[in-house]
Design an enzyme around this catalytic site. Structure first.
Site, mmCIF file in Angstrom:
data_model
loop_
_atom_site.group_PDB
_atom_site.id
_atom_site.type_symbol
_atom_site.label_atom_id
_atom_site.label_comp_id
_atom_site.label_asym_id
_atom_site.label_seq_id
_atom_site.Cartn_x
_atom_site.Cartn_y
_atom_site.Cartn_z
ATOM 1 N N ASP A 66 0.870 -1.177 0.000
ATOM 2 C CA ASP A 66 0.000 0.000 0.000
ATOM 3 C C ASP A 66 0.906 1.227 0.000
ATOM 4 O O ASP A 66 1.747 1.392 0.894
ATOM 5 C CB ASP A 66 -0.909 0.003 1.226
ATOM 6 C CG ASP A 66 -1.811 1.234 1.261
ATOM 7 O OD1 ASP A 66 -2.706 1.340 0.410
ATOM 8 O OD2 ASP A 66 -1.592 2.096 2.148
ATOM 9 N N GLU A 125 -1.920 -1.892 -5.749
ATOM 10 C CA GLU A 125 -3.231 -1.336 -6.043
ATOM 11 C C GLU A 125 -3.141 -0.440 -7.275
ATOM 12 O O GLU A 125 -2.168 0.292 -7.449
ATOM 13 C CB GLU A 125 -3.738 -0.535 -4.851
ATOM 14 C CG GLU A 125 -5.193 -0.122 -4.946
ATOM 15 C CD GLU A 125 -5.679 0.542 -3.677
ATOM 16 O OE1 GLU A 125 -6.902 0.749 -3.557
ATOM 17 O OE2 GLU A 125 -4.837 0.853 -2.817
ATOM 18 N N CYS A 179 -11.786 -1.852 15.018
ATOM 19 C CA CYS A 179 -12.956 -2.562 14.510
ATOM 20 C C CYS A 179 -13.833 -2.987 15.678
ATOM 21 O O CYS A 179 -13.376 -3.089 16.831
ATOM 22 C CB CYS A 179 -12.511 -3.767 13.680
ATOM 23 S SG CYS A 179 -13.888 -4.753 13.009
ATOM 24 N N CYS A 223 -14.817 -5.793 16.274
ATOM 25 C CA CYS A 223 -14.354 -7.081 16.790
ATOM 26 C C CYS A 223 -13.229 -6.914 17.798
ATOM 27 O O CYS A 223 -12.767 -7.892 18.386
ATOM 28 C CB CYS A 223 -13.902 -7.991 15.648
ATOM 29 S SG CYS A 223 -12.385 -7.441 14.818
ATOM 30 N N ASP A 262 -2.442 1.879 7.096
ATOM 31 C CA ASP A 262 -1.685 1.474 5.913
ATOM 32 C C ASP A 262 -1.403 -0.029 5.911
ATOM 33 O O ASP A 262 -1.514 -0.686 4.870
ATOM 34 C CB ASP A 262 -0.385 2.269 5.826
ATOM 35 C CG ASP A 262 -0.634 3.765 5.728
ATOM 36 O OD1 ASP A 262 -1.668 4.139 5.149
ATOM 37 O OD2 ASP A 262 0.203 4.538 6.223
#
Length: 401
Positions: free
Chosen positions: A187, A271, A343, A345, A352
């Protein structure tokens, strides 16, 4: 298994005054022939709906040399002039295939000054290079050896804006394979130039920012000089040297970085970014240009081909940043200043590194289902790549935080 590839070796050389004058005339003639051929092809299509190919422009060049106004074209080697016509033909071929825009005229101030010589227009003997229409060989600084026993097939001579002379020798080189295994997702960013799926983050050296003060002083000094004066020419060279220093350091860093990635990893997943659109953001354009993401991808592409590595490109619309790499939940869009997020979770993600891990998963999914490694050029809103179809975390119905 060894691979034989065509590789360009670029060296700096220092021409004599006579050689510099001869090459300057050659550059001017190359530019003139290219522009006149482009004008002839444009007029033929506009007025008569006729396509002129390379053979027709070559015949025109012969006629131009016989006129009094363009008789000086015979004073330089004919090979660079013919190569200019071939480059124009390639430009039109790319335009017709919709890979590029319509060819434009070469500018005396802005275009790259270069001339290409094929094997019939230079003599290579005992490590010395002598160009056509010259009696003395070029004084080349051999910063590295050429492949043993190789003979250049094409020689390109150029002069940059800083007044430095370079010669590029196209040779056949044998790439010895090196052992590599594993896969890595990459990334790209601004604070960290690269974030790898392994958790490693490579700092962005920001070469342009390091020399920004020197560049600003040199540009202010240039703005004070009278146009057309000798002092303005000296100030312009000072600005060009700073730009050349920035570009050289950036290129050297990217070469070392991409070489390391290609030698250590078998599968590299990146990407697909629309850098041309991203630099329209005037707040980030300077930083994005300094990071040189497009140049990084270009280096990865040809080096991966040399060493037999797999380069997988994930669709640009894949939500790599907002996906939780642990549970697959899709978070709400977040601003750029959010570098870490949690998150539901309970997983705490570095923005990144989490994106790099998701890019790796999507790239491996695309490879597993047999899709082309190059993403679709149209928007994935109308036709999704398999990277989005294969990964269940990015499908419709994923809970949004």
């Amino acid at each position: 298994m060894s691979r034989t590839v065509k590789r360009a070796f670029k060296f700096r050389f220092y021409p004599s005054d006579v050689q510099a004058a001869q090459l300057a005339r050659t550059f001017g003639c190359v530019r003139l022939v290219y522009n006149k051929a482009l004008q002839a092809r444009t007029e033929a299509w506009t007025l008569r709906q006729e396509r002129i190919n390379y053979n027709a422009t070559s015949a025109l060049l012969t006629g131009w040399k016989k006129t009094d106004e363009l008789a000086f074209l015979s004073e330089v080697s004919s090979v660079p002039l013919q190569q200019a016509l071939r480059h124009l033909q390639a430009a039109f071929t790319n335009f017709w295939a919709k890979r590029a825009k319509y060819p434009t005229f070469k500018s005396k101030k802005r275009s790259r000054r270069s001339a290409e010589y094929t094997a019939s227009a230079f003599r290579w003997r005992d490590g010395t290079l002598t160009l056509a229409k010259m009696t003395q060989p070029l004084h080349i600084v051999w910063s590295r050896p050429l492949p043993e026993g190789c003979t250049p097939s094409t020689v390109t001579v150029s002069c940059d804006a800083a007044g430095r002379w370079f010669v590029s020798l196209l040779c056949e080189d044998v790439i010895t394979p090196t052992g590599a295994s594993g896969a890595v997702g990459i990334d790209v960013g601004i604070d960290s130039l690269l974030a790898l799926s392994t958790g490693e983050k490579i700092t962005n050296p920001r070469h342009e920012r390091a020399d920004r003060q020197r560049l600003a002083c040199a540009q202010r000094d240039l703005a004070r000089k009278q146009k057309g004066s000798a002092n303005r020419a000296k100030a312009r060279l000072a600005v060009a040297r700073i730009h050349a220093r920035i570009a050289d350091r950036r290129r050297d860093h990217l070469h070392k970085l991409t070489t390391r990635l290609v030698r250590e990893t078998q599968t590299i997943v990146i990407e697909d970014l629309a850098v041309r659109n991203m630099v329209k953001n005037h707040r980030l354009a300077r930083a994005i240009s300094d990071a040189a993401w497009r140049q990084l991808r270009t280096m990865l592409e040809y080096k991966a081909a040399w060493h037999g590595r797999d380069l997988v490109v994930v669709d640009r619309w894949f939500p790599s940043t907002r996906l939780c790499s642990a549970c697959g939940a899709l978070a709400q869009p977040m601003p750029l200043d959010v570098r870490e997020w949690t998150c539901r979770c309970g997983s705490v993600h570095d923005r990144d590194v989490n994106a790099a891990r998701n890019i790796l998963a999507a790239g491996l999914a695309a490879t597993a289902c047999g899709d082309d490694v190059r993403p679709q050029r149209e928007s994935s809103r109308t036709g999704q790549s398999s990277a989005k179809q294969e990964d269940p975390r990015a499908t419709k119905g994923v809970p949004v935080l």
